[in-house]
Design a protein around this motif. Structure first.
Motif, PDB file in Angstrom:
ATOM      1  N   SER A  19       0.720  -0.514  -0.199  1.00  0.00           N
ATOM      2  CA  SER A  19       0.301   0.271   0.125  1.00  0.00           C
ATOM      3  C   SER A  19       0.871   1.645  -0.200  1.00  0.00           C
ATOM      4  O   SER A  19       1.880   1.618   0.730  1.00  0.00           O
ATOM      5  CB  SER A  19      -0.711   0.352   1.265  1.00  0.00           C
ATOM      6  N   THR A  20       0.588   2.409  -0.895  1.00  0.00           N
ATOM      7  CA  THR A  20       1.309   3.434  -0.912  1.00  0.00           C
ATOM      8  C   THR A  20       1.208   4.210   0.240  1.00  0.00           C
ATOM      9  O   THR A  20       2.462   4.873   1.005  1.00  0.00           O
ATOM     10  CB  THR A  20       0.687   4.177  -2.283  1.00  0.00           C
ATOM     11  N   ASN A  21       0.458   4.437   0.988  1.00  0.00           N
ATOM     12  CA  ASN A  21       0.367   4.932   2.725  1.00  0.00           C
ATOM     13  C   ASN A  21       0.707   4.500   2.860  1.00  0.00           C
ATOM     14  O   ASN A  21       1.575   4.646   4.277  1.00  0.00           O
ATOM     15  CB  ASN A  21      -1.102   4.809   2.472  1.00  0.00           C
ATOM     16  N   LYS A  42      -2.051  -4.508  -1.232  1.00  0.00           N
ATOM     17  CA  LYS A  42      -3.454  -3.918  -0.070  1.00  0.00           C
ATOM     18  C   LYS A  42      -3.731  -3.323  -0.017  1.00  0.00           C
ATOM     19  O   LYS A  42      -3.338  -2.826   1.045  1.00  0.00           O
ATOM     20  CB  LYS A  42      -2.444  -4.521   0.809  1.00  0.00           C
ATOM     21  N   GLY A  43      -3.671  -2.695  -0.954  1.00  0.00           N
ATOM     22  CA  GLY A  43      -4.498  -1.834  -0.989  1.00  0.00           C
ATOM     23  C   GLY A  43      -5.383  -0.893  -0.705  1.00  0.00           C
ATOM     24  O   GLY A  43      -6.965  -1.863   0.071  1.00  0.00           O
ATOM     25  N   GLY A  45      -8.721   1.088   1.681  1.00  0.00           N
ATOM     26  CA  GLY A  45      -9.744   2.208   1.869  1.00  0.00           C
ATOM     27  C   GLY A  45     -10.210   2.946   3.069  1.00  0.00           C
ATOM     28  O   GLY A  45      -9.531   1.906   4.371  1.00  0.00           O
ATOM     29  N   ILE A  60      -2.167   5.736  -8.695  1.00  0.00           N
ATOM     30  CA  ILE A  60      -2.593   4.825  -6.869  1.00  0.00           C
ATOM     31  C   ILE A  60      -1.293   5.753  -6.402  1.00  0.00           C
ATOM     32  O   ILE A  60       0.017   6.394  -6.981  1.00  0.00           O
ATOM     33  CB  ILE A  60      -1.804   3.468  -7.382  1.00  0.00           C
ATOM     34  N   PHE A  61      -1.652   6.816  -5.449  1.00  0.00           N
ATOM     35  CA  PHE A  61      -1.256   7.743  -5.137  1.00  0.00           C
ATOM     36  C   PHE A  61      -0.755   8.260  -3.652  1.00  0.00           C
ATOM     37  O   PHE A  61      -2.204   8.559  -3.111  1.00  0.00           O
ATOM     38  CB  PHE A  61      -0.953   9.101  -5.680  1.00  0.00           C
ATOM     39  N   ASP A 107     -15.238  11.638  -1.904  1.00  0.00           N
ATOM     40  CA  ASP A 107     -15.430  10.361  -2.960  1.00  0.00           C
ATOM     41  C   ASP A 107     -15.955  11.416  -4.656  1.00  0.00           C
ATOM     42  O   ASP A 107     -16.710  12.350  -4.232  1.00  0.00           O
ATOM     43  CB  ASP A 107     -16.523   8.593  -2.794  1.00  0.00           C
ATOM     44  N   VAL A 118     -10.741   8.943  -1.425  1.00  0.00           N
ATOM     45  CA  VAL A 118      -9.073   9.509  -1.013  1.00  0.00           C
ATOM     46  C   VAL A 118      -8.912   8.695   0.144  1.00  0.00           C
ATOM     47  O   VAL A 118      -9.979   8.228   1.620  1.00  0.00           O
ATOM     48  CB  VAL A 118      -9.674  10.547  -1.003  1.00  0.00           C
ATOM     49  N   LEU A 119      -8.018   8.648   0.880  1.00  0.00           N
ATOM     50  CA  LEU A 119      -7.829   8.012   2.552  1.00  0.00           C
ATOM     51  C   LEU A 119      -6.368   8.960   2.948  1.00  0.00           C
ATOM     52  O   LEU A 119      -4.783   8.976   2.487  1.00  0.00           O
ATOM     53  CB  LEU A 119      -7.905   6.336   2.445  1.00  0.00           C
TER      54      LEU A 119
HETATM   55  C1  BTN Z   1     -11.558   4.569  -0.378  1.00  0.00           C
HETATM   56  O1  BTN Z   1     -12.119   4.985  -0.715  1.00  0.00           O
HETATM   57  O2  BTN Z   1     -12.160   4.106   0.530  1.00  0.00           O
HETATM   58  C2  BTN Z   1      -9.732   4.887  -0.512  1.00  0.00           C
HETATM   59  C3  BTN Z   1      -9.306   4.677  -0.959  1.00  0.00           C
HETATM   60  C4  BTN Z   1      -7.912   4.912  -1.041  1.00  0.00           C
HETATM   61  C5  BTN Z   1      -7.043   4.284  -2.254  1.00  0.00           C
HETATM   62  C6  BTN Z   1      -5.745   5.186  -2.455  1.00  0.00           C
HETATM   63  S1  BTN Z   1      -5.079   3.987  -3.364  1.00  0.00           S
HETATM   64  C7  BTN Z   1      -3.303   4.974  -2.941  1.00  0.00           C
HETATM   65  C8  BTN Z   1      -3.148   4.559  -0.997  1.00  0.00           C
HETATM   66  N1  BTN Z   1      -3.045   3.820  -0.734  1.00  0.00           N
HETATM   67  C9  BTN Z   1      -3.452   2.567  -0.071  1.00  0.00           C
HETATM   68  O3  BTN Z   1      -3.267   1.612  -0.011  1.00  0.00           O
HETATM   69  N2  BTN Z   1      -4.981   3.114  -0.407  1.00  0.00           N
HETATM   70  C10 BTN Z   1      -4.907   4.582  -1.326  1.00  0.00           C
END
Ligand code: BTN
Length: 252
Positions: A19-21, A42-43, A45, A60-61, A107, A118-119
């Motif tokens: 995950s970039t976060n 493992k993105g 949300g 993906i930022f 969103d 956005v997270l």
């Molecule tokens: C949502 O709609 O619930 C938020 C989604 C956020 C996704 C982005 S993709 C880049 C960054 N890295 C992550 O793991 N999540 C955010």
């Protein structure tokens, strides 16, 4: 400077990452750093959901920023980032101005389909506030996976536009820096909130909200200067909803 913004020279490009976060949580990566990836395993949300990257072109930022003044309205960061995404898209696709909406809190919807999320994950220190701002944006793809279609997801564009990912990304970074500066200027917040309210999917609509035991029906009438949703319920009382509200349903 009271805020450390995204630095064009602190860009990290990855192929695959969990995950970039999560990647940016590494304390060795200083504020100003931002990272993009081609895919995530493992993105993350909001509200413990997962973010699945779809399609051929996507953003993906994540970016790390720091505020050195703790007396700022940080609850505005997510909704201001949604504004930054809209502005970046409008620059290249002005004809989408009327169809792109913000689904509060952050969103982005195109024709009732979610195309971006956005997270924002933040940490408060003794004299600083550090935020990791994550954005997922589905730009285009040949097909929409069935599970994403059934969950209401979609793409920004019907067809691939060569080079658009990098252009949008550059614009989003600049646009995020602008909206973060606006957070440090209390006198313009009201105007900013009015701009956002005009582009809110639930502007002047009826919603059901509350906790499972006491659901209420009400009409959305505005946004507060903290970014909370202002709702007047059937008994004419005013409510300021936070994005942690248990239950929330748009009734139309
Ligand atoms: C949502 O709609 O619930 C938020 C989604 C956020 C996704 C982005 S993709 C880049 C960054 N890295 C992550 O793991 N999540 C955010």
């Amino acid at each position: 400077m009271s805020v450390v913004l995204l630095d064009p020279n602190k860009k990290i490009v990855l192929d695959v990452v969990d995950s970039t976060n999560l990647y940016l949580k590494n304390p060795e990566l200083k504020p100003g750093t931002w990272v993009t990836a081609d895919s995530q395993t493992k993105g993350k949300g909001r509200k413990n959901r997962t973010w699945i990257d779809i399609g051929d072109e996507k953003i993906i930022f994540s970016g790390k920023v720091q505020f050195n003044n703790l007396n700022l309205p940080f609850t505005l960061i997510p909704i201001f980032v949604a504004k930054a995404i809209l502005l970046a898209i409008f620059k290249f696709f002005p004809h989408l101005e009327d169809s792109l909406k913000i689904k509060w809190p952050n969103d982005i919807y195109l024709n009732n389909r979610k195309i971006s999320g956005v997270l924002v994950e933040s940490e408060v220190g003794s004299n600083k506030f550090v935020s990791i701002i994550g954005i997922g944006l589905n730009i285009s793809g040949k097909q929409l996976p069935i599970e994403i279609e059934s969950q209401g997801g979609g793409y920004l564009l019907e067809k691939e536009v060569p080079g658009i990912r990098e252009k949008l990304l550059g614009e989003i970074v600049g646009s995020i820096n602008n909206v973060l500066l606006a957070i440090t200027e209390p006198e313009i917040i009201k105007e900013e909130m009015d701009w956002i309210y005009q582009r809110l999917l639930m502007k002047d609509k009826f919603i059901r909200f509350g906790d499972k035991q006491t659901l209420k029906k009400g009409k959305v009438i505005g946004l507060t200067e903290q970014g909370f949703l202002l709702v007047v319920s059937e008994d004419e009382s005013l409510h300021e909803l936070m994005d942690t509200t248990d239950y929330f349903e748009l009734l139309g």
